[in-house]
Scaffold this motif. Structure first.
Motif, PDB file in Angstrom:
ATOM      1  N   ARG A  71      70.941  28.176  76.599  1.00 28.52           N
ATOM      2  CA  ARG A  71      70.816  27.919  75.163  1.00 28.52           C
ATOM      3  C   ARG A  71      69.426  27.399  74.782  1.00 28.52           C
ATOM      4  NH1 ARG A  71      74.300  27.773  71.136  1.00 28.52           N
ATOM      5  NH2 ARG A  71      76.003  28.117  72.594  1.00 28.52           N
ATOM      6  N   MET A 112      71.727  33.549  67.856  1.00 29.24           N
ATOM      7  CA  MET A 112      72.504  32.369  68.211  1.00 29.24           C
ATOM      8  C   MET A 112      74.002  32.653  68.115  1.00 29.24           C
ATOM      9  SD  MET A 112      70.362  30.193  69.298  1.00 29.24           S
ATOM     10  CE  MET A 112      71.522  28.859  69.593  1.00 29.24           C
ATOM     11  N   LYS A 170      75.071  34.273  71.274  1.00 26.13           N
ATOM     12  CA  LYS A 170      75.230  33.275  72.327  1.00 26.13           C
ATOM     13  C   LYS A 170      76.550  32.536  72.141  1.00 26.13           C
ATOM     14  CE  LYS A 170      74.297  30.524  75.728  1.00 26.13           C
ATOM     15  NZ  LYS A 170      74.383  31.020  77.121  1.00 26.13           N
ATOM     16  N   LYS A 171      76.867  32.184  70.902  1.00 24.32           N
ATOM     17  CA  LYS A 171      78.096  31.455  70.617  1.00 24.32           C
ATOM     18  C   LYS A 171      79.327  32.291  70.963  1.00 24.32           C
ATOM     19  CE  LYS A 171      80.451  28.915  66.941  1.00 24.32           C
ATOM     20  NZ  LYS A 171      80.387  28.487  65.506  1.00 24.32           N
TER      21      LYS A 171
END
Length: 240
Positions: free
Chosen positions: A213, A232, A235-236
């Motif tokens: 992250r 992002m 990634k989440k």
């Protein structure tokens, strides 16, 4: 000029009240990456102004300072070494300095010591010689600092439009555990993106979902807000 005079000049400029701040900032506590490091409270600009004057000292004398327990003294040695390298007109002389640097990486043992010296010595040497394999060898070391040297040294190549070594090493570091590697790699990816946005986007399209992250966040800093949010979210979603 000698090493005693050099140390005296540095110590005279130190501000002891800053020692506690620096010790905390550079994580010198038990089990932290800078465990046991000692500070005298010297500002970097003051160190630069003093230490550049000592670059003509022999390597073995600079090496004595690089072995010192005091952090700012080791930084002073590296400042002088960078100046010595840049002033060197002879290829063998530059190679000697580069090899000296590599032989002493156990003393280049904090992120500021790495970042303020390796692009100007290792990165510059690789740029001149074309020896990219040197960076790959460093990237495979068990030593955190040698691996950080590998990625941060690519900054010199990024500045001349060569990003492939950065991207190749960044790919190796996707599985790295250390936060200091994540930060350095994200920083270099960000610099790649400043020079060639498409190269960064291509890397992110392949790897954003499984990047550490911190590495991802650093790499996105110069991209538009909507683009940052998109990566992002990837990634989440992977962590759900």
């Amino acid at each position: 000029m000698d090493i005693l005079q050099w140390k005296k000049e540095l110590t005279d400029k130190a501000q002891p009240e800053r020692k506690a701040i620096l010790s905390s900032f550079f994580k010198t506590g038990k089990g932290q990456y800078g465990e046991g490091d000692v500070f005298i409270g010297l500002y970097v600009p003051d160190n630069r102004a003093i230490s550049k004057k000592y670059h003509k000292l022999p390597l073995e004398i600079i090496g004595e300072l690089l072995k010192d327990k005091i952090h700012e003294f080791r930084l002073a040695a590296l400042i002088a070494l960078v100046k010595k390298y840049s002033a060197q007109k002879d290829e063998q002389g530059r190679k000697d300095i580069m090899e000296f640097y590599l032989a002493n990486t156990d003393r280049i043992n904090n992120w500021d010591l790495v970042d303020l010296s390796c692009p100007q010595i290792i990165g510059e040497w690789v740029m001149r010689s074309g020896n990219i394999q040197l960076l790959h060898n460093l990237s495979e070391s068990a030593c955190l600092w040698r691996r950080r040297i590998a990625i941060v040294s690519t900054y010199t190549l990024i500045k001349i439009g060569v990003s492939s070594p950065t991207l190749a090493i960044a790919e190796k570091y996707l599985s790295a555990k250390e936060d200091l590697i994540h930060k350095a790699t994200g920083w270099m990816l960000r610099e790649v993106g400043k020079a060639d946005t498409n190269a960064l986007i291509s890397f992110l399209d392949r790897h954003a979902a499984h990047m550490p992250r911190t590495m991802l966040r650093y790499s996105l800093e110069k991209l538009p807000k909507e683009t940052k949010m998109d990566y992002m979210k990837r990634k989440k979603s992977e962590t759900l």
